[in-house]
Design a protein around this motif. Structure first.
Motif, PDB file in Angstrom:
ATOM      1  N   GLY A 384      33.381  26.730  30.793  1.00 14.25           N
ATOM      2  CA  GLY A 384      34.828  26.823  30.966  1.00 14.25           C
ATOM      3  C   GLY A 384      35.400  28.004  30.219  1.00 14.25           C
ATOM      4  N   PHE A 385      34.922  28.198  28.984  1.00 13.82           N
ATOM      5  CA  PHE A 385      35.354  29.343  28.180  1.00 13.82           C
ATOM      6  C   PHE A 385      35.001  30.646  28.885  1.00 13.82           C
ATOM      7  CE2 PHE A 385      34.489  32.735  25.198  1.00 13.82           C
ATOM      8  CZ  PHE A 385      35.566  32.697  24.343  1.00 13.82           C
ATOM      9  N   PHE A 386      33.769  30.736  29.360  1.00 10.68           N
ATOM     10  CA  PHE A 386      33.296  31.950  30.023  1.00 10.68           C
ATOM     11  C   PHE A 386      34.157  32.271  31.245  1.00 10.68           C
ATOM     12  CE2 PHE A 386      30.427  34.048  33.099  1.00 10.68           C
ATOM     13  CZ  PHE A 386      30.105  35.180  32.365  1.00 10.68           C
ATOM     14  N   ALA A 387      34.463  31.230  32.036  1.00 16.43           N
ATOM     15  CA  ALA A 387      35.269  31.433  33.244  1.00 16.43           C
ATOM     16  C   ALA A 387      36.670  31.917  32.908  1.00 16.43           C
ATOM     17  CB  ALA A 387      35.335  30.129  34.041  1.00 16.43           C
ATOM     18  N   VAL A 388      37.304  31.279  31.933  1.00 12.19           N
ATOM     19  CA  VAL A 388      38.674  31.656  31.562  1.00 12.19           C
ATOM     20  C   VAL A 388      38.690  33.054  30.939  1.00 12.19           C
ATOM     21  CG1 VAL A 388      40.637  31.059  30.088  1.00 12.19           C
ATOM     22  CG2 VAL A 388      39.409  29.263  31.287  1.00 12.19           C
ATOM     23  N   TYR A 389      37.660  33.377  30.168  1.00 12.98           N
ATOM     24  CA  TYR A 389      37.534  34.705  29.547  1.00 12.98           C
ATOM     25  C   TYR A 389      37.510  35.785  30.622  1.00 12.98           C
ATOM     26  CZ  TYR A 389      36.083  37.673  25.555  1.00 12.98           C
ATOM     27  OH  TYR A 389      36.029  38.610  24.548  1.00 12.98           O
ATOM     28  N   VAL A 390      36.655  35.567  31.629  1.00 16.94           N
ATOM     29  CA  VAL A 390      36.502  36.554  32.706  1.00 16.94           C
ATOM     30  C   VAL A 390      37.774  36.664  33.535  1.00 16.94           C
ATOM     31  CG1 VAL A 390      35.257  37.100  34.836  1.00 16.94           C
ATOM     32  CG2 VAL A 390      33.998  36.325  32.819  1.00 16.94           C
ATOM     33  N   ILE A 391      38.385  35.527  33.871  1.00 17.29           N
ATOM     34  CA  ILE A 391      39.621  35.538  34.671  1.00 17.29           C
ATOM     35  C   ILE A 391      40.746  36.232  33.911  1.00 17.29           C
ATOM     36  CG2 ILE A 391      41.436  34.079  35.666  1.00 17.29           C
ATOM     37  CD1 ILE A 391      39.174  32.038  36.311  1.00 17.29           C
ATOM     38  N   SER A 392      40.868  35.931  32.606  1.00 18.83           N
ATOM     39  CA  SER A 392      41.895  36.578  31.783  1.00 18.83           C
ATOM     40  C   SER A 392      41.676  38.084  31.760  1.00 18.83           C
ATOM     41  CB  SER A 392      41.850  36.036  30.350  1.00 18.83           C
ATOM     42  OG  SER A 392      42.078  34.648  30.323  1.00 18.83           O
ATOM     43  N   PHE A 393      40.418  38.496  31.613  1.00 21.86           N
ATOM     44  CA  PHE A 393      40.076  39.918  31.618  1.00 21.86           C
ATOM     45  C   PHE A 393      40.514  40.562  32.930  1.00 21.86           C
ATOM     46  CE2 PHE A 393      37.372  43.454  32.709  1.00 21.86           C
ATOM     47  CZ  PHE A 393      37.259  44.179  31.538  1.00 21.86           C
ATOM     48  N   MET A 394      40.205  39.923  34.063  1.00 19.18           N
ATOM     49  CA  MET A 394      40.517  40.484  35.379  1.00 19.18           C
ATOM     50  C   MET A 394      42.024  40.622  35.586  1.00 19.18           C
ATOM     51  SD  MET A 394      37.680  38.338  37.568  1.00 19.18           S
ATOM     52  CE  MET A 394      38.405  38.729  39.142  1.00 19.18           C
ATOM     53  N   VAL A 395      42.776  39.595  35.163  1.00 18.00           N
ATOM     54  CA  VAL A 395      44.230  39.621  35.343  1.00 18.00           C
ATOM     55  C   VAL A 395      44.849  40.753  34.529  1.00 18.00           C
ATOM     56  CG1 VAL A 395      46.379  38.361  34.910  1.00 18.00           C
ATOM     57  CG2 VAL A 395      44.434  37.177  35.932  1.00 18.00           C
ATOM     58  N   MET A 396      44.469  40.861  33.263  1.00 19.60           N
ATOM     59  CA  MET A 396      45.041  41.914  32.407  1.00 19.60           C
ATOM     60  C   MET A 396      44.593  43.299  32.852  1.00 19.60           C
ATOM     61  SD  MET A 396      45.095  40.207  28.582  1.00 19.60           S
ATOM     62  CE  MET A 396      43.380  39.663  28.593  1.00 19.60           C
ATOM     63  N   PHE A 397      43.389  43.387  33.372  1.00 18.09           N
ATOM     64  CA  PHE A 397      42.882  44.652  33.905  1.00 18.09           C
ATOM     65  C   PHE A 397      43.744  45.106  35.088  1.00 18.09           C
ATOM     66  CE2 PHE A 397      39.768  46.288  37.216  1.00 18.09           C
ATOM     67  CZ  PHE A 397      39.807  47.593  36.778  1.00 18.09           C
ATOM     68  N   LEU A 398      44.097  44.184  35.976  1.00 14.77           N
ATOM     69  CA  LEU A 398      44.953  44.516  37.120  1.00 14.77           C
ATOM     70  C   LEU A 398      46.355  44.904  36.673  1.00 14.77           C
ATOM     71  CD1 LEU A 398      43.889  41.729  39.675  1.00 14.77           C
ATOM     72  CD2 LEU A 398      43.412  44.185  39.828  1.00 14.77           C
ATOM     73  N   VAL A 399      46.869  44.201  35.650  1.00 11.92           N
ATOM     74  CA  VAL A 399      48.203  44.527  35.130  1.00 11.92           C
ATOM     75  C   VAL A 399      48.217  45.951  34.567  1.00 11.92           C
ATOM     76  CG1 VAL A 399      49.943  43.962  33.381  1.00 11.92           C
ATOM     77  CG2 VAL A 399      48.827  42.124  34.642  1.00 11.92           C
ATOM     78  N   LEU A 400      47.172  46.321  33.828  1.00  9.81           N
ATOM     79  CA  LEU A 400      47.111  47.675  33.273  1.00  9.81           C
ATOM     80  C   LEU A 400      47.005  48.732  34.371  1.00  9.81           C
ATOM     81  CD1 LEU A 400      47.027  46.548  30.412  1.00  9.81           C
ATOM     82  CD2 LEU A 400      45.161  48.134  29.920  1.00  9.81           C
ATOM     83  N   LEU A 401      46.254  48.420  35.420  1.00 11.51           N
ATOM     84  CA  LEU A 401      46.221  49.339  36.565  1.00 11.51           C
ATOM     85  C   LEU A 401      47.611  49.495  37.158  1.00 11.51           C
ATOM     86  CD1 LEU A 401      42.945  48.308  38.487  1.00 11.51           C
ATOM     87  CD2 LEU A 401      43.356  50.459  37.276  1.00 11.51           C
ATOM     88  N   GLY A 402      48.362  48.391  37.182  1.00  8.96           N
ATOM     89  CA  GLY A 402      49.723  48.408  37.717  1.00  8.96           C
ATOM     90  C   GLY A 402      50.689  49.227  36.883  1.00  8.96           C
ATOM     91  N   THR A 403      50.373  49.419  35.597  1.00  8.27           N
ATOM     92  CA  THR A 403      51.259  50.231  34.741  1.00  8.27           C
ATOM     93  C   THR A 403      50.998  51.728  34.917  1.00  8.27           C
ATOM     94  OG1 THR A 403      49.765  50.264  32.828  1.00  8.27           O
ATOM     95  CG2 THR A 403      51.286  48.383  33.008  1.00  8.27           C
ATOM     96  N   GLY A 404      49.963  52.067  35.692  1.00  6.45           N
ATOM     97  CA  GLY A 404      49.707  53.484  35.961  1.00  6.45           C
ATOM     98  C   GLY A 404      48.483  54.066  35.283  1.00  6.45           C
ATOM     99  N   LEU A 405      47.772  53.259  34.486  1.00 10.63           N
ATOM    100  CA  LEU A 405      46.556  53.759  33.838  1.00 10.63           C
ATOM    101  C   LEU A 405      45.418  53.846  34.851  1.00 10.63           C
ATOM    102  CD1 LEU A 405      46.571  51.818  30.430  1.00 10.63           C
ATOM    103  CD2 LEU A 405      47.491  54.078  30.933  1.00 10.63           C
ATOM    104  N   ASP A 406      44.483  54.746  34.602  1.00 17.28           N
ATOM    105  CA  ASP A 406      43.358  54.891  35.527  1.00 17.28           C
ATOM    106  C   ASP A 406      42.347  53.758  35.345  1.00 17.28           C
ATOM    107  OD1 ASP A 406      40.967  55.874  33.709  1.00 17.28           O
ATOM    108  OD2 ASP A 406      42.707  57.023  33.066  1.00 17.28           O
ATOM    109  N   PHE A 407      41.387  53.673  36.262  1.00 19.49           N
ATOM    110  CA  PHE A 407      40.430  52.557  36.298  1.00 19.49           C
ATOM    111  C   PHE A 407      39.643  52.444  34.998  1.00 19.49           C
ATOM    112  CE2 PHE A 407      36.310  50.671  37.046  1.00 19.49           C
ATOM    113  CZ  PHE A 407      36.588  49.577  37.858  1.00 19.49           C
ATOM    114  N   LEU A 408      39.032  53.545  34.554  1.00 18.40           N
ATOM    115  CA  LEU A 408      38.174  53.517  33.372  1.00 18.40           C
ATOM    116  C   LEU A 408      38.959  53.145  32.119  1.00 18.40           C
ATOM    117  CD1 LEU A 408      35.370  54.022  32.173  1.00 18.40           C
ATOM    118  CD2 LEU A 408      36.002  56.435  31.890  1.00 18.40           C
TER     119      LEU A 408
END
Length: 468
Positions: A384-408
């Motif tokens: 459960g921890f692993f799943a939530v960790y990965v999902i949280s990472f993916m959501v925040m990663f998409l939000v940062l892409l939305g702010t205009g930062l590049d992929f890397l």
């Protein structure tokens, strides 16, 4: 009010070095102490045991509230002249021992500010250890209930009693002595006393802040690198093991512990891969490949974040290899970040069990750590921890892409923050000062999420948590 007292040592440093930055710390002291006093006065007579729900709130607010008040010296100081967002980012990065910084020109900063940044990491480090060893196992956070019976002090399952202070005292004793030994080692190796104390704070806390822009490379010393690696590895081990070894006067506990054994083996394998790849690609001579590769591997795997070179420009395979290693991080009950070694080990063992079940559907196969069977409830919690960790990472990663930062930059910034690592790739390889404010607030949340073992923070957003 207690936290406000920690603003006094920087005042003494400021007066000693005559850097004129002490008014910022005095003002921050009066505001912090005054706010704490006003909050304490109406309730000072009330004595009650804290329950599990209180434990979640206190654990989360420890870093959130102290992170906000810890930003005040950065806000009031003329050098560096930080915005409120940058000040909070720097403060939270220190207290969560992430080590991501928005400040450049460290060599020119007032000594008191430099000392304060290092002290923030040290204070955050002892907070992490006490909570990770004494409180999180009791709260049952994502598999940490494994350590409920192994904590060095008496712990009840239903309440946070004053007897947890016994655990805290034992852990602080070890943490303090480790810091003193580390500082004396640095000093003997050629650092100034100021640098030795500051880097000992950051090393034992696995924080990664430095008093110089060049970090450990500033000292250009293999001896200092070796001392730093030794204490980074040591600080990435469960402090409960340090306690047992100190009490029993034996070192065998380290090798008998399956998590510690896996941790040491992963460091060894990582070193071999890194050093060999640097040699094969002619990046360095064999000797320099050993020192540079070993140091960066240990620094990133333990999520310290010290640097002796810019690893992001190494041949393409290595920066991502080192960055991925930080997702494992240190052992549970250490100051290290990441998902923790024991969880990674349990995920691997559970994966092997599922493969074996496909071959033998009717077999009863248990997951074992050493000679002990791990309850299915704990394995489920880890998944459960692993799943939530990965999902949280993916959501925040998409939000940062939305702010205009590049992929890397987005990918590495979220990873470096949620793993409490510090340095990333792309625009955040050196510092975080150039990214937008929205991204910085998202990364502040990521630092807290990673440091609070994900569930401790997210549970506060659950309606069920607030129902009586």
């Amino acid at each position: 009010m207690l936290f406000s007292i920690t603003l006094m040592p920087p005042v003494a440093v400021s007066l000693w070095y005559n850097d004129q930055s002490y008014p910022a710390f005095l003002l921050a002291f009066f505001i912090t102490f005054g706010t704490g006093f006003v909050a304490w006065i109406p309730f000072y007579n009330i004595k009650q045991d804290l329950h599990t729900r209180d434990g979640f709130i206190i654990t989360a607010l420890f870093w959130l509230v102290l992170g906000l008040f810890g930003s005040l010296p950065f806000v009031f100081s003329q050098s560096p002249n930080l915005s409120f967002t940058d000040a909070v980012f720097e403060s939270l990065s220190g207290l969560t021992t992430t080590g991501a910084t928005v400040i450049t020109g460290l060599d020119e900063l007032p000594k008191a500010i430099l000392y304060y940044r290092q002290q923030l990491q040290w204070l955050g480090g002892i907070g992490i250890i006490v909570i990770a060893v004494a409180i999180l196992p009791m709260l049952g956070i994502g598999g940490m209930q494994l350590y409920r019976t192994e904590a060095p002090g008496p712990i009840k399952d239903s309440k946070l009693t004053p007897r947890i202070t016994e655990t805290a005292k034992a852990l602080f004793f070890i943490y303090f002595n480790l810091t003193v030994i580390c500082a004396l080692s640095y000093w003997a190796a050629g650092m100034t006393l100021f640098d030795a104390i500051g880097h000992a704070y950051a090393t034992v806390a696995i924080g990664g802040f430095s008093t110089h822009d060049a970090s450990i490379a500033y000292f250009d010393s293999h001896l200092i690198m070796a001392i730093c690696m030794f204490f980074m590895v040591l600080s990435g081990i469960n402090f409960a093991l340090h306690f047992f070894s100190w009490r029993e006067k034996k070192l065998v506990h380290y090798w008998y512990d399956p998590e510690c054994r896996f941790y040491i083996n992963m460091i060894a394998v990582g070193m071999v891969v890194t050093v060999c790849y640097l040699i094969l690609t002619n990046t360095y001579s064999p000797e320099e490949a050993f020192w540079q590769g070993s140091f960066e591997l240990v620094s990133l795997l333990t999520t310290t974040g010290f640097g002796v070179t810019d690893f992001s420009i190494w041949p393409a395979f290595l920066p991502f290899f080192l960055f991925y290693m930080s997702f494992m991080g240190g052992c549970a009950g250490s100051t290290g970040g990441g998902m923790k070694v024991v969880r990674v080990l349990l995920v691997l063992k559970q994966g092997v069990r599922e493969l074996n079940r496909l071959i033998h559907p009717n077999a009863v196969i248990s997951v074992k750590l050493g000679n002990k069977s791990v309850p299915d409830r704990v394995v489920e919690a880890v998944w459960g921890f692993f799943a939530v960790y990965v999902i949280s990472f993916m959501v925040m990663f998409l939000v940062l892409l939305g702010t205009g930062l590049d992929f890397l930059t987005s990918f590495s910034a979220v990873g470096a923050s949620i793993n409490n690592l510090g340095p990333g790739l792309g625009e955040v390889a050196a510092h975080y000062g150039d990214i937008n404010d929205t991204a910085k607030w998202v990364l502040c949340f990521a630092m807290l999420l990673g440091r609070l073992e994900v569930f401790t923070l997210l549970v506060l957003f659950s309606p069920m948590f607030w129902r009586r």
